[in-house]
Scaffold this motif. Structure first.
Motif, PDB file in Angstrom:
ATOM      1  N   GLY A  82       0.787  -1.220   0.000  1.00 36.90           N
ATOM      2  CA  GLY A  82       0.000   0.000   0.000  1.00 36.90           C
ATOM      3  C   GLY A  82       0.817   1.266   0.000  1.00 36.90           C
ATOM      4  N   LEU A  83       2.087   1.195   0.404  1.00 34.76           N
ATOM      5  CA  LEU A  83       2.952   2.368   0.393  1.00 34.76           C
ATOM      6  C   LEU A  83       3.636   2.495  -0.967  1.00 34.76           C
ATOM      7  N   THR A  84       4.098   3.704  -1.264  1.00 35.75           N
ATOM      8  CA  THR A  84       4.763   3.935  -2.545  1.00 35.75           C
ATOM      9  C   THR A  84       6.268   4.096  -2.420  1.00 35.75           C
ATOM     10  N   GLU A  85       6.756   4.503  -1.240  1.00 39.69           N
ATOM     11  CA  GLU A  85       8.194   4.742  -1.140  1.00 39.69           C
ATOM     12  C   GLU A  85       8.699   4.715   0.286  1.00 39.69           C
ATOM     13  N   VAL A  86      10.016   4.477   0.394  1.00 40.94           N
ATOM     14  CA  VAL A  86      10.755   4.606   1.650  1.00 40.94           C
ATOM     15  C   VAL A  86      11.766   5.726   1.472  1.00 40.94           C
ATOM     16  N   CYS A  87      11.818   6.626   2.445  1.00 39.33           N
ATOM     17  CA  CYS A  87      12.795   7.720   2.429  1.00 39.33           C
ATOM     18  C   CYS A  87      13.824   7.437   3.527  1.00 39.33           C
ATOM     19  N   ALA A  88      15.077   7.289   3.123  1.00 38.28           N
ATOM     20  CA  ALA A  88      16.128   6.956   4.095  1.00 38.28           C
ATOM     21  C   ALA A  88      17.476   7.420   3.565  1.00 38.28           C
ATOM     22  N   GLY A  89      18.452   7.540   4.464  1.00 36.94           N
ATOM     23  CA  GLY A  89      19.760   8.009   4.041  1.00 36.94           C
ATOM     24  C   GLY A  89      20.933   7.397   4.770  1.00 36.94           C
ATOM     25  N   VAL A  90      20.771   7.108   6.059  1.00 30.19           N
ATOM     26  CA  VAL A  90      21.879   6.578   6.857  1.00 30.19           C
ATOM     27  C   VAL A  90      22.339   5.215   6.346  1.00 30.19           C
ATOM     28  N   TYR A  91      21.417   4.447   5.767  1.00 29.98           N
ATOM     29  CA  TYR A  91      21.730   3.089   5.304  1.00 29.98           C
ATOM     30  C   TYR A  91      22.963   3.040   4.405  1.00 29.98           C
ATOM     31  N   CYS A  92      23.219   4.101   3.679  1.00 32.49           N
ATOM     32  CA  CYS A  92      24.314   4.090   2.712  1.00 32.49           C
ATOM     33  C   CYS A  92      25.678   4.149   3.405  1.00 32.49           C
ATOM     34  N   PHE A  93      25.708   4.681   4.607  1.00 26.10           N
ATOM     35  CA  PHE A  93      26.952   4.855   5.349  1.00 26.10           C
ATOM     36  C   PHE A  93      26.993   3.992   6.613  1.00 26.10           C
ATOM     37  N   GLN A  94      25.844   3.892   7.272  1.00 22.38           N
ATOM     38  CA  GLN A  94      25.697   3.212   8.545  1.00 22.38           C
ATOM     39  C   GLN A  94      26.557   3.870   9.633  1.00 22.38           C
ATOM     40  N   ASP A  95      26.272   3.548  10.876  1.00 16.35           N
ATOM     41  CA  ASP A  95      27.040   4.119  11.982  1.00 16.35           C
ATOM     42  C   ASP A  95      26.895   3.209  13.200  1.00 16.35           C
ATOM     43  N   LEU A  96      27.538   3.602  14.290  1.00 15.46           N
ATOM     44  CA  LEU A  96      27.550   2.760  15.483  1.00 15.46           C
ATOM     45  C   LEU A  96      26.177   2.651  16.136  1.00 15.46           C
ATOM     46  N   THR A  97      25.355   3.677  15.991  1.00 13.79           N
ATOM     47  CA  THR A  97      24.000   3.601  16.528  1.00 13.79           C
ATOM     48  C   THR A  97      23.202   2.528  15.808  1.00 13.79           C
ATOM     49  N   GLN A  98      23.316   2.484  14.473  1.00 13.60           N
ATOM     50  CA  GLN A  98      22.631   1.454  13.704  1.00 13.60           C
ATOM     51  C   GLN A  98      23.159   0.061  14.064  1.00 13.60           C
ATOM     52  N   ALA A  99      24.483  -0.034  14.231  1.00 17.30           N
ATOM     53  CA  ALA A  99      25.067  -1.318  14.629  1.00 17.30           C
ATOM     54  C   ALA A  99      24.603  -1.720  16.023  1.00 17.30           C
ATOM     55  N   GLY A 100      24.425  -0.721  16.888  1.00 16.10           N
ATOM     56  CA  GLY A 100      24.031  -1.008  18.264  1.00 16.10           C
ATOM     57  C   GLY A 100      22.637  -1.586  18.400  1.00 16.10           C
ATOM     58  N   ILE A 101      21.749  -1.291  17.432  1.00 18.93           N
ATOM     59  CA  ILE A 101      20.399  -1.873  17.495  1.00 18.93           C
ATOM     60  C   ILE A 101      20.278  -3.103  16.596  1.00 18.93           C
ATOM     61  N   GLY A 102      21.380  -3.451  15.927  1.00 19.22           N
ATOM     62  CA  GLY A 102      21.365  -4.640  15.095  1.00 19.22           C
ATOM     63  C   GLY A 102      20.910  -4.417  13.674  1.00 19.22           C
ATOM     64  N   ALA A 103      20.749  -3.157  13.270  1.00 15.29           N
ATOM     65  CA  ALA A 103      20.332  -2.847  11.896  1.00 15.29           C
ATOM     66  C   ALA A 103      21.522  -2.793  10.944  1.00 15.29           C
ATOM     67  N   ALA A 104      22.745  -2.916  11.459  1.00  9.92           N
ATOM     68  CA  ALA A 104      23.964  -2.908  10.638  1.00  9.92           C
ATOM     69  C   ALA A 104      25.053  -3.652  11.395  1.00  9.92           C
ATOM     70  N   GLN A 105      26.109  -3.984  10.672  1.00  6.51           N
ATOM     71  CA  GLN A 105      27.293  -4.589  11.264  1.00  6.51           C
ATOM     72  C   GLN A 105      28.443  -3.575  11.209  1.00  6.51           C
ATOM     73  N   ILE A 106      29.425  -3.735  12.078  1.00  3.55           N
ATOM     74  CA  ILE A 106      30.574  -2.818  12.088  1.00  3.55           C
ATOM     75  C   ILE A 106      31.237  -2.771  10.707  1.00  3.55           C
ATOM     76  N   ASP A 107      31.292  -3.901  10.026  1.00  3.32           N
ATOM     77  CA  ASP A 107      31.935  -3.943   8.712  1.00  3.32           C
ATOM     78  C   ASP A 107      31.126  -3.243   7.629  1.00  3.32           C
ATOM     79  N   ASP A 108      29.917  -2.780   7.959  1.00  2.45           N
ATOM     80  CA  ASP A 108      29.112  -2.028   6.994  1.00  2.45           C
ATOM     81  C   ASP A 108      29.434  -0.541   7.020  1.00  2.45           C
ATOM     82  N   LEU A 109      30.075  -0.067   8.095  1.00  4.05           N
ATOM     83  CA  LEU A 109      30.270   1.371   8.271  1.00  4.05           C
ATOM     84  C   LEU A 109      31.238   1.911   7.226  1.00  4.05           C
ATOM     85  N   ALA A 110      30.763   2.856   6.407  1.00  2.00           N
ATOM     86  CA  ALA A 110      31.550   3.339   5.272  1.00  2.00           C
ATOM     87  C   ALA A 110      32.246   4.671   5.536  1.00  2.00           C
ATOM     88  N   VAL A 111      31.847   5.391   6.577  1.00  3.97           N
ATOM     89  CA  VAL A 111      32.420   6.711   6.865  1.00  3.97           C
ATOM     90  C   VAL A 111      33.158   6.676   8.198  1.00  3.97           C
TER      91      VAL A 111
END
Length: 385
Positions: free
Chosen positions: A231-260
């Motif tokens: 039913g939705l048309t889009e997702v708006c997001a930006g951190v996913y491309c770089f990731q960070d420690l906060t994202q890793a801390g909740i399990g939405a990313a791994q340390i090896d994903d962090l690009a910046v």
């Protein structure tokens, strides 16, 4: 891309962007959006670079979200026309955008207040331009948006369709509370609440003759965790491309994903108390402490090897304190960092708690491929045109 510099010759502190991780993150996000059956509207607020935007968009070079006017200018010059402004919007900003609006800029603005809608309408009508408005709905109490009540939404949407210089585009909600939930099932349940709320309101508006061309949800964990977004048309997001420690801390990313990261140099050591100083402090790293409430507190950033990007030693060395231009390295438990690991002149990378904040101070990325070379990608900085 305008220049290359040997990695060993970089002046610190420098904002590093690891190309292989960036490319992988961007590709995975596009594939994930396709799987969910929605368009991905990348948010430019952290990227601020045309080269990064091209990777985030893939073949869909037609839509982005921004938070500042310089970001709009950079994207419009690169040929991107449909741009959504997601930050609080002062209608006088239209003064600097009017030429671009007349030249084909399709500007969308998030709104949640009747007086703001009237002010935007008046300014757009005075300038003889037109902008689209998206009504933001507050589903989880994280930030802005109208209360999730159908009668309020329909009244606001109707007021937009009746006003000059503006048009009603649809609904949007920001699932900001997903950043605070460490359990994936809890994030999924919250995402579903956002989705169901938006779809329900859109259906009600449709019956009143107020169709929603756009029905969007925001936050990077939505991409990673949503079960479905029917039913939705889009997702708006930006951190996913770089990731960070906060994202890793909740399990939405791994340390090896962090690009910046920030490249820094060990500059001083105090033999009497074991303090080790680097030339990156509160300005270079930001003073964001968003991991403080998580199970692992990363201080002002996790210390990694300059070449490999992997955590130093046992992975427990953090930037424990900062002043304006200094950072102090210590173990996470408060003990001194091992002096033998940090001779004067050693380069280290600092991974960010919140990549948006860390990157904000820098005019360009230094893009790295291992230790071979470093390209410079310019970033759109500041708030004014």
């Amino acid at each position: 891309m305008d220049m290359t510099t040997p990695f060993s010759d970089l002046t610190t502190p420098a904002l590093l962007l690891q190309r292989d991780r960036l490319v992988r993150n961007a590709h995975d996000a596009l594939a994930r959006a396709h799987h969910l059956g929605v368009m991905l509207r990348p948010h430019f607020k952290t990227a601020k670079s045309v080269e990064v935007a091209q990777l985030m968009l893939g073949q869909n070079m037609d839509r982005m979200a921004v938070s500042t006017l310089p970001e709009i200018t950079m994207l419009f010059a690169a040929g991107i026309r449909n741009i959504r402004y997601t930050s609080p919007f002062d209608p006088t900003k239209l003064n600097g955008l009017q030429d671009m609006l007349r030249a084909g800029l399709e500007l969308e603005i998030l709104v949640d207040d009747r007086s703001a809608i009237e002010a935007i309408s008046n300014q757009a009508d005075r300038l003889r331009v037109s902008v689209g408005l998206i009504v933001e709905v507050d589903v989880d109490g994280y930030r802005a948006g109208l209360p999730a009540q159908g009668d309020v939404l329909s009244s606001i949407a109707k007021s937009i369709t009746d006003a000059p210089g503006i048009s009603f585009v649809g609904l949007y909600s920001f699932a900001g509370q997903t950043y605070r939930l460490a359990d994936r099932k809890d994030r999924q349940a919250l995402i579903e609440r956002h989705r169901a709320t938006l779809v329900s309101f859109a259906s009600a508006l449709e019956k009143q003759g107020l169709p929603c061309a756009t029905l969007g949800i925001g936050s990077s964990p939505v991409l990673a965790d949503a079960v479905h977004l029917d039913g939705l048309t889009e997702v708006c997001a930006g951190v996913y491309c770089f990731q960070d420690l906060t994202q890793a801390g909740i399990g939405a990313a791994q340390i090896d994903d962090l690009a910046v990261s920030v490249l820094a140099t060990v500059t001083q050591r105090k033999s009497d108390d074991g303090r080790i100083f680097i030339d990156a402090g509160g300005l270079a790293l930001s003073q964001d402490r968003s991991t403080r409430g998580q199970s692992v507190d990363q201080g002002y950033g996790l210390v990694c090897d300059a070449l490999t990007g992997r955590p130093v030693g046992d992975g427990d060395i953090i930037v424990a304190r900062t002043s304006q231009e200094h950072g102090v390295l210590m173990r996470r438990d408060g003990r001194s960092a091992p002096a033998e690991l940090f001779p004067i002149g050693r380069r280290v990378r600092i991974l960010p708690n919140h990549v948006c904040m860390m990157a904000a101070a820098y005019p360009a990325y230094t893009v790295i491929d291992g230790d071979k070379s470093a390209e410079r990608w310019e970033r759109a900085t500041g708030w004014t045109l």
